[in-house]
Design a protein around this motif. Structure first.
Motif, PDB file in Angstrom:
ATOM      1  N   TYR A 106       2.055  43.427  -2.682  1.00  0.00           N
ATOM      2  CA  TYR A 106       1.400  42.237  -2.136  1.00  0.00           C
ATOM      3  C   TYR A 106      -0.098  42.234  -2.399  1.00  0.00           C
ATOM      4  CZ  TYR A 106      -0.085  38.822   1.428  1.00  0.00           C
ATOM      5  OH  TYR A 106      -0.642  37.751   2.087  1.00  0.00           O
ATOM      6  N   LEU A 107      -0.759  43.357  -2.156  1.00  0.00           N
ATOM      7  CA  LEU A 107      -2.220  43.395  -2.226  1.00  0.00           C
ATOM      8  C   LEU A 107      -2.761  43.253  -3.643  1.00  0.00           C
ATOM      9  CD1 LEU A 107      -3.150  46.128   0.417  1.00  0.00           C
ATOM     10  CD2 LEU A 107      -3.174  43.637   0.677  1.00  0.00           C
ATOM     11  N   GLN A 108      -1.958  43.538  -4.638  1.00  0.00           N
ATOM     12  CA  GLN A 108      -2.445  43.427  -6.011  1.00  0.00           C
ATOM     13  C   GLN A 108      -2.407  41.988  -6.536  1.00  0.00           C
ATOM     14  OE1 GLN A 108       0.082  45.884  -8.439  1.00  0.00           O
ATOM     15  NE2 GLN A 108       1.881  44.588  -8.178  1.00  0.00           N
ATOM     16  N   LEU A 109      -1.855  41.051  -5.747  1.00  0.00           N
ATOM     17  CA  LEU A 109      -1.694  39.668  -6.186  1.00  0.00           C
ATOM     18  C   LEU A 109      -2.891  38.803  -5.787  1.00  0.00           C
ATOM     19  CD1 LEU A 109       2.020  39.201  -5.053  1.00  0.00           C
ATOM     20  CD2 LEU A 109       1.200  39.767  -7.354  1.00  0.00           C
ATOM     21  N   LYS A 157       3.493  32.963  -2.655  1.00  0.00           N
ATOM     22  CA  LYS A 157       4.823  32.927  -3.266  1.00  0.00           C
ATOM     23  C   LYS A 157       5.613  34.179  -2.891  1.00  0.00           C
ATOM     24  CE  LYS A 157       7.134  32.331  -7.743  1.00  0.00           C
ATOM     25  NZ  LYS A 157       6.929  32.145  -9.211  1.00  0.00           N
ATOM     26  N   TYR A 158       4.942  35.319  -2.929  1.00  0.00           N
ATOM     27  CA  TYR A 158       5.584  36.597  -2.575  1.00  0.00           C
ATOM     28  C   TYR A 158       6.009  36.576  -1.101  1.00  0.00           C
ATOM     29  CZ  TYR A 158       6.187  41.704  -2.268  1.00  0.00           C
ATOM     30  OH  TYR A 158       6.689  42.967  -2.091  1.00  0.00           O
ATOM     31  N   PHE A 159       5.118  36.078  -0.232  1.00  0.00           N
ATOM     32  CA  PHE A 159       5.412  35.980   1.198  1.00  0.00           C
ATOM     33  C   PHE A 159       6.655  35.119   1.437  1.00  0.00           C
ATOM     34  CE2 PHE A 159       5.166  33.390   5.033  1.00  0.00           C
ATOM     35  CZ  PHE A 159       5.013  34.329   6.029  1.00  0.00           C
ATOM     36  N   ARG A 208      -3.765  33.845   5.755  1.00  0.00           N
ATOM     37  CA  ARG A 208      -4.717  34.118   4.680  1.00  0.00           C
ATOM     38  C   ARG A 208      -5.634  35.257   5.113  1.00  0.00           C
ATOM     39  NH1 ARG A 208      -6.477  28.066   2.461  1.00  0.00           N
ATOM     40  NH2 ARG A 208      -4.354  27.384   1.918  1.00  0.00           N
ATOM     41  N   TYR A 209      -5.189  36.475   4.846  1.00  0.00           N
ATOM     42  CA  TYR A 209      -5.958  37.662   5.157  1.00  0.00           C
ATOM     43  C   TYR A 209      -6.324  38.347   3.849  1.00  0.00           C
ATOM     44  CZ  TYR A 209      -3.617  36.797   9.614  1.00  0.00           C
ATOM     45  OH  TYR A 209      -3.134  36.212  10.750  1.00  0.00           O
ATOM     46  N   SER A 210      -7.585  38.738   3.718  1.00  0.00           N
ATOM     47  CA  SER A 210      -8.030  39.308   2.444  1.00  0.00           C
ATOM     48  C   SER A 210      -7.461  40.700   2.190  1.00  0.00           C
ATOM     49  CB  SER A 210      -9.561  39.365   2.400  1.00  0.00           C
ATOM     50  OG  SER A 210     -10.066  40.161   3.466  1.00  0.00           O
ATOM     51  N   ASN A 211      -7.350  41.514   3.258  1.00  0.00           N
ATOM     52  CA  ASN A 211      -6.880  42.880   3.056  1.00  0.00           C
ATOM     53  C   ASN A 211      -6.086  43.354   4.280  1.00  0.00           C
ATOM     54  OD1 ASN A 211      -6.635  45.362   1.677  1.00  0.00           O
ATOM     55  ND2 ASN A 211      -8.412  46.204   2.774  1.00  0.00           N
ATOM     56  N   PRO A 212      -4.935  42.758   4.543  1.00  0.00           N
ATOM     57  CA  PRO A 212      -4.165  43.137   5.734  1.00  0.00           C
ATOM     58  C   PRO A 212      -3.624  44.555   5.636  1.00  0.00           C
ATOM     59  CG  PRO A 212      -2.851  41.726   4.310  1.00  0.00           C
ATOM     60  CD  PRO A 212      -4.238  41.740   3.730  1.00  0.00           C
ATOM     61  N   LYS A 213      -3.649  45.265   6.769  1.00  0.00           N
ATOM     62  CA  LYS A 213      -3.095  46.619   6.813  1.00  0.00           C
ATOM     63  C   LYS A 213      -1.620  46.509   7.159  1.00  0.00           C
ATOM     64  CE  LYS A 213      -4.253  51.286   8.313  1.00  0.00           C
ATOM     65  NZ  LYS A 213      -5.209  52.115   9.089  1.00  0.00           N
ATOM     66  N   ILE A 214      -0.800  46.515   6.149  1.00  0.00           N
ATOM     67  CA  ILE A 214       0.630  46.299   6.320  1.00  0.00           C
ATOM     68  C   ILE A 214       1.336  47.586   6.746  1.00  0.00           C
ATOM     69  CG2 ILE A 214       2.757  45.650   5.100  1.00  0.00           C
ATOM     70  CD1 ILE A 214       0.877  43.832   3.324  1.00  0.00           C
TER      71      ILE A 214
END
Length: 303
Positions: free
Chosen positions: A100-103, A110-112, A159-165
């Motif tokens: 997810y974070l590399q997109l 779309k991934y979500f 819309r989060y720039s860098n969520p800690k998943i």
């Protein structure tokens, strides 16, 4: 009382109405000698995000047995996976996080949506279900959990720039605490069999909406209306007759109508306190501020 940030175990998901900010008030609602009592049982019939659960089991080591329950099957599946197979969950969450974070922002949406469709579909293992549950919680709008009339998760992309998943440390700490916990899934009334002396119940049900547009109770397709609030009151009366202690939180309708005494009448036989809480989720920033919530208890010497 320990500072809240000294606790390692904490909610592994965001949850509407999470109780981290009210822990001091909950503690004041407990008997003054609560920490001196032996072999206590703690029961939480609406566990949600588990803020009170993780706090109370670390604050009071004299709680030797704990039972949690929720009607949300996906949530309970996730708790069980965190308890029994946290390392496999971490592997799957790490994969989702990396992909997810590399997109870019368009590809992330779309991934979500693809993962949301997968979550709502069939043929998933418990590990996959739990990982998707946490992924969607961390990447959807405001961390909401909402389902439609068919029981399908339908919260849009956030819309989060860098969520800690994948919060590895929290997941492992939570897994350790959950080893002391029995995990149930179903209606809150099934926890009545645990009622008795030296048992504390904490109730955090879906809150009664303050307005028609403020309802976040659709985390299960059947909802939680005034008839359910009445049934919960009857349940509190039932466990009180078995000498159990209880503390319950809910919305305060007098925030919008000072003549609305729904809960004051419903729980007139018990203690009702009004405490200050922040409105944590609102579509407009101007709608996020301090309001009062009610705290109901049958503890005679609380506060």
């Amino acid at each position: 009382m320990k500072r809240l940030d000294t606790y390692q175990a904490k909610p592994f998901i965001k949850w509407v109405g999470g109780k981290t900010q009210l822990l001091d008030d909950i503690k004041k609602s407990l008997p003054h000698n609560f920490s001196q009592r032996d072999e206590l049982t703690y029961v939480e019939p609406f566990v949600g995000g588990g803020a009170v659960l993780f706090w109370i089991l670390q604050e009071y080591p004299n709680i030797t047995r704990a039972i949690i329950n929720d009607i949300n099957t996906e949530l309970i599946c996730t708790y069980r996976v965190v308890k029994y197979d946290v390392e496999s969950l971490i592997i799957e969450l790490t994969r989702l996080q990396t992909e997810y974070l590399q997109l870019d922002s368009v590809a992330r949406k779309k991934y979500f949506l693809a993962q949301r469709e997968r979550f709502n579909g069939d043929n998933k293992t418990d590990i996959e279900m739990a990982a998707l549950f946490i992924f969607l919680n961390r990447t959807c709008f405001n961390g909401l959990y909402r389902v439609n009339s068919k029981g399908k998760f339908n919260v849009p992309h956030g819309r989060y720039s860098n969520p800690k998943i994948c919060d590895v440390e929290t997941l492992r700490a939570d897994s350790a605490v959950l080893q002391r916990v029995e995990i149930l899934c179903g209606d809150f009334a099934q926890t009545g069999k645990y009622a008795g002396d030296n048992v504390l119940y904490y109730f955090d049900p879906p809150y009664r909406p303050l307005t028609e547009t403020s309802a976040f109770t659709s985390y299960s397709k059947d909802g939680f209306d005034d008839a359910e609030q009445l049934r919960l009151r009857d349940f509190c009366s039932q466990i009180a007759k078995h000498q159990s202690l209880f503390v319950a939180s809910n919305s305060d309708p007098q925030n919008v109508n000072n003549k609305d005494d729904f809960f004051d009448q419903l729980y007139e036989k018990f203690s009702i306190k009004r405490v200050s809480a922040a409105r944590m989720i609102n579509s407009k920033g101007s709608g996020r501020g301090a309001i009062s919530e009610i705290m109901i208890s049958n503890v005679a010497n609380a506060y």
